[in-house]
Design an enzyme around this catalytic site. Structure first.
Site, PDB file in Angstrom:
ATOM      1  N   CYS A 120       0.947  -1.212   0.285  1.00  0.00           N
ATOM      2  CA  CYS A 120       0.051  -0.153   0.038  1.00  0.00           C
ATOM      3  C   CYS A 120       0.759   1.155  -0.013  1.00  0.00           C
ATOM      4  O   CYS A 120       2.047   1.180   0.328  1.00  0.00           O
ATOM      5  CB  CYS A 120      -1.027  -0.104   1.158  1.00  0.00           C
ATOM      6  SG  CYS A 120      -2.290   1.248   1.111  1.00  0.00           S
ATOM      7  N   CYS A 122      -0.094   4.310   1.755  1.00  0.00           N
ATOM      8  CA  CYS A 122      -0.534   5.229   2.654  1.00  0.00           C
ATOM      9  C   CYS A 122       0.446   5.354   3.631  1.00  0.00           C
ATOM     10  O   CYS A 122       0.415   6.709   4.268  1.00  0.00           O
ATOM     11  CB  CYS A 122      -1.920   5.092   3.233  1.00  0.00           C
ATOM     12  SG  CYS A 122      -2.043   3.294   4.110  1.00  0.00           S
ATOM     13  N   LYS A 195     -12.449  -5.174   1.650  1.00  0.00           N
ATOM     14  CA  LYS A 195     -11.902  -4.237   2.793  1.00  0.00           C
ATOM     15  C   LYS A 195     -12.883  -3.024   2.894  1.00  0.00           C
ATOM     16  O   LYS A 195     -13.033  -2.393   2.005  1.00  0.00           O
ATOM     17  CB  LYS A 195     -10.453  -3.709   2.414  1.00  0.00           C
ATOM     18  CG  LYS A 195     -10.003  -2.833   3.373  1.00  0.00           C
ATOM     19  CD  LYS A 195      -8.464  -2.571   3.086  1.00  0.00           C
ATOM     20  CE  LYS A 195      -7.968  -1.407   4.250  1.00  0.00           C
ATOM     21  NZ  LYS A 195      -6.694  -1.283   3.919  1.00  0.00           N
ATOM     22  N   GLU A 233     -16.336  -7.512  -5.602  1.00  0.00           N
ATOM     23  CA  GLU A 233     -15.069  -7.137  -5.139  1.00  0.00           C
ATOM     24  C   GLU A 233     -14.206  -8.475  -5.462  1.00  0.00           C
ATOM     25  O   GLU A 233     -13.237  -8.472  -5.954  1.00  0.00           O
ATOM     26  CB  GLU A 233     -14.858  -6.619  -3.687  1.00  0.00           C
ATOM     27  CG  GLU A 233     -15.050  -5.143  -3.835  1.00  0.00           C
ATOM     28  CD  GLU A 233     -14.110  -4.180  -4.476  1.00  0.00           C
ATOM     29  OE1 GLU A 233     -12.727  -4.700  -4.660  1.00  0.00           O
ATOM     30  OE2 GLU A 233     -14.171  -2.945  -4.720  1.00  0.00           O
ATOM     31  N   LYS A 248     -11.899  -7.957   5.678  1.00  0.00           N
ATOM     32  CA  LYS A 248     -11.166  -7.188   6.744  1.00  0.00           C
ATOM     33  C   LYS A 248     -12.420  -6.164   6.888  1.00  0.00           C
ATOM     34  O   LYS A 248     -12.755  -5.514   5.988  1.00  0.00           O
ATOM     35  CB  LYS A 248      -9.974  -6.573   6.186  1.00  0.00           C
ATOM     36  CG  LYS A 248      -9.336  -5.625   7.079  1.00  0.00           C
ATOM     37  CD  LYS A 248      -8.089  -5.199   6.297  1.00  0.00           C
ATOM     38  CE  LYS A 248      -7.521  -3.951   7.277  1.00  0.00           C
ATOM     39  NZ  LYS A 248      -6.290  -3.349   6.532  1.00  0.00           N
ATOM     40  N   SER A 274      -6.689  -3.685  14.079  1.00  0.00           N
ATOM     41  CA  SER A 274      -6.302  -3.218  15.375  1.00  0.00           C
ATOM     42  C   SER A 274      -7.534  -2.690  16.321  1.00  0.00           C
ATOM     43  O   SER A 274      -7.211  -2.991  17.318  1.00  0.00           O
ATOM     44  CB  SER A 274      -5.467  -1.898  14.922  1.00  0.00           C
ATOM     45  OG  SER A 274      -6.529  -1.099  13.912  1.00  0.00           O
ATOM     46  N   TYR A 313      -3.070  -9.427  15.859  1.00  0.00           N
ATOM     47  CA  TYR A 313      -1.838  -9.026  16.852  1.00  0.00           C
ATOM     48  C   TYR A 313      -1.745  -9.994  17.792  1.00  0.00           C
ATOM     49  O   TYR A 313      -0.913  -9.847  18.774  1.00  0.00           O
ATOM     50  CB  TYR A 313      -2.168  -7.821  17.172  1.00  0.00           C
ATOM     51  CG  TYR A 313      -2.445  -6.644  15.959  1.00  0.00           C
ATOM     52  CD1 TYR A 313      -1.271  -6.205  15.323  1.00  0.00           C
ATOM     53  CD2 TYR A 313      -3.583  -6.591  15.352  1.00  0.00           C
ATOM     54  CE1 TYR A 313      -1.286  -5.486  13.999  1.00  0.00           C
ATOM     55  CE2 TYR A 313      -3.681  -5.704  13.933  1.00  0.00           C
ATOM     56  CZ  TYR A 313      -2.685  -5.203  13.457  1.00  0.00           C
ATOM     57  OH  TYR A 313      -2.713  -4.360  12.380  1.00  0.00           O
TER      58      TYR A 313
HETATM   59  C1  PBG Z   1      -3.067  -0.012   4.826  1.00  0.00           C
HETATM   60  C2  PBG Z   1      -3.650  -0.869   5.799  1.00  0.00           C
HETATM   61  C3  PBG Z   1      -4.526  -0.459   6.940  1.00  0.00           C
HETATM   62  C4  PBG Z   1      -4.566  -1.544   7.450  1.00  0.00           C
HETATM   63  C5  PBG Z   1      -3.890  -2.640   7.245  1.00  0.00           C
HETATM   64  N1  PBG Z   1      -3.354  -2.097   5.920  1.00  0.00           N
HETATM   65  C6  PBG Z   1      -5.169   0.851   7.192  1.00  0.00           C
HETATM   66  C7  PBG Z   1      -6.066   1.418   6.410  1.00  0.00           C
HETATM   67  O1  PBG Z   1      -6.632   0.929   5.162  1.00  0.00           O
HETATM   68  O2  PBG Z   1      -6.215   2.655   6.723  1.00  0.00           O
HETATM   69  C8  PBG Z   1      -5.452  -1.823   9.074  1.00  0.00           C
HETATM   70  C9  PBG Z   1      -4.899  -2.755   9.765  1.00  0.00           C
HETATM   71  C10 PBG Z   1      -5.676  -2.837  11.153  1.00  0.00           C
HETATM   72  O3  PBG Z   1      -6.421  -1.964  11.592  1.00  0.00           O
HETATM   73  O4  PBG Z   1      -5.206  -3.625  12.020  1.00  0.00           O
HETATM   74  N2  PBG Z   1      -4.115   0.448   3.816  1.00  0.00           N
END
Ligand code: PBG
Length: 325
Positions: A120, A122, A195, A233, A248, A274, A313
């Site tokens: 990614c 970001c 996602k 998707e 996710k 998370s 985690y």
């Molecule tokens: C990157 C990414 C994200 C997560 C995994 N890869 C964040 C997002 O899309 O904002 C989130 C993982 C998590 O919350 O544990 N794009």
């Protein structure tokens, strides 16, 4: 008249009987452990919003990986947190970027460990979006080239699996083509196929310093209200060459995990994100819930919903608990 009813309790009357009829199991082999790697030295700093999860510098990484391997965990996913960011996320596809160095160091020390690279932009862009931005819009097609470049640099570093999480349309096709053309046709793609645009990513964005600096991710991540869209998707990712599909977040989306599992014949991965982690941690730290029991019940829920693998985690804790059993 005599009362007629079924005696379900016959099969629950002892631990032995319950174990005999148990339908779902969780194994250490099911787990994928996420790690955040940072620049610099001598860092193993706890992430405030994710107790028990650390920013780790490369000099501490092998020790961490040794622990993972000793626990019997077969796979890790690496997230790079760079010091420097720019408009096009150059750090993501730099051959000596933080994640590329972490991958090659890990594969050198632990060749058997399956190393997954999150693909990614970001964490690497100064605006915090997962693609190139122009006039306040996240551009789709121009971002694909950079994502393919990122995947190739990660494969070059030794990643076994590329896990694109950016949600641009065509990302699997672009990455598959990029990998194949660079001689990496043996490298698998674990697509974040489904996602959602979720508040459950909050703590991760603190950890990865990847909060969007304007707007949100709703034009590329999915609407939590949608179920058919999840199948569309996932279907396009399958056609484009995905070898695994991630759903996710996990806990609020167990129905989607089941739909995807029933529809596609690739390994399905639940991403226990998370926010799901931190909510349990916070409640457990307050003594409000039994952490181990709640975590194990959540994991079994994901497996029962159809997850073949779980990215979490909690992986190290779970591996320890499974060992103790
Ligand atoms: C990157 C990414 C994200 C997560 C995994 N890869 C964040 C997002 O899309 O904002 C989130 C993982 C998590 O919350 O544990 N794009």
């Amino acid at each position: 008249m005599e009362l007629q009813f079924s005696r379900h309790r016959r099969l629950r009357q002892s631990a032995g009987m319950r174990s005999l009829v148990r339908e779902t199991y969780l194994h250490t082999e099911d787990l994928i452990y996420p790690l955040f790697v940072v620049e610099g030295e001598n860092k193993r700093n706890e992430i405030p919003s994710m107790p028990g999860v650390y920013h780790i510098s490369l000099d501490h990484l092998n020790k961490e990986m040794q622990e993972v391997v000793d626990l019997g965990i077969k796979s890790v996913i690496l997230f790079g947190v760079p010091d420097e960011k720019d408009a096009t996320g150059t750090g993501a596809y730099h051959d000596h970027g933080i994640v590329q160095r972490a991958i090659s160091q890990t594969k050198e020390a632990f060749p058997e460990l399956v190393v997954i690279a999150d693909t990614c932009l970001c964490q690497y862009t100064d605006h915090g979006h997962c693609g190139i931005v122009k006039d306040g819009q996240v551009l789709n097609d121009p971002s694909l080239q950079l994502l393919a470049q990122t995947a190739v640099s990660q494969a070059k570093a030794g990643a076994d699996i590329i896990a694109p999480s950016n949600m641009m349309d065509g990302f699997v096709a672009a990455i598959r083509q990029g990998l194949d053309e660079a001689g990496f046709d043996h490298i698998a793609i674990m697509s974040y196929g489904v996602k959602y645009s979720s508040a459950f990513y909050g703590p991760f964005r603190d950890a990865a310093h990847s909060t969007p600096q304007f707007g949100d991710r709703k034009t590329y991540q999915m609407d939590p209200a949608n179920r058919m869209e999840a199948l569309r998707e996932a279907e396009s990712d399958m056609l484009e060459g995905a070898d695994f599909l991630i759903v996710k977040p996990a806990l609020a989306y167990l129905d989607i995990i089941r739909d995807v599992k029933n529809t596609f014949n690739v390994p399905i991965v639940a991403y226990n994100v998370s926010g799901e982690y931190s909510m349990i941690k916070a409640a457990a730290q307050n003594g409000w819930v039994d952490e181990k029991a709640i975590v194990m019940e959540s994991m079994i829920g994901m497996k029962r919903a159809g997850a073949d693998l779980i990215l979490t985690y909690f992986a190290k804790d779970i591996a320890r608990w499974l060992k103790d059993q």
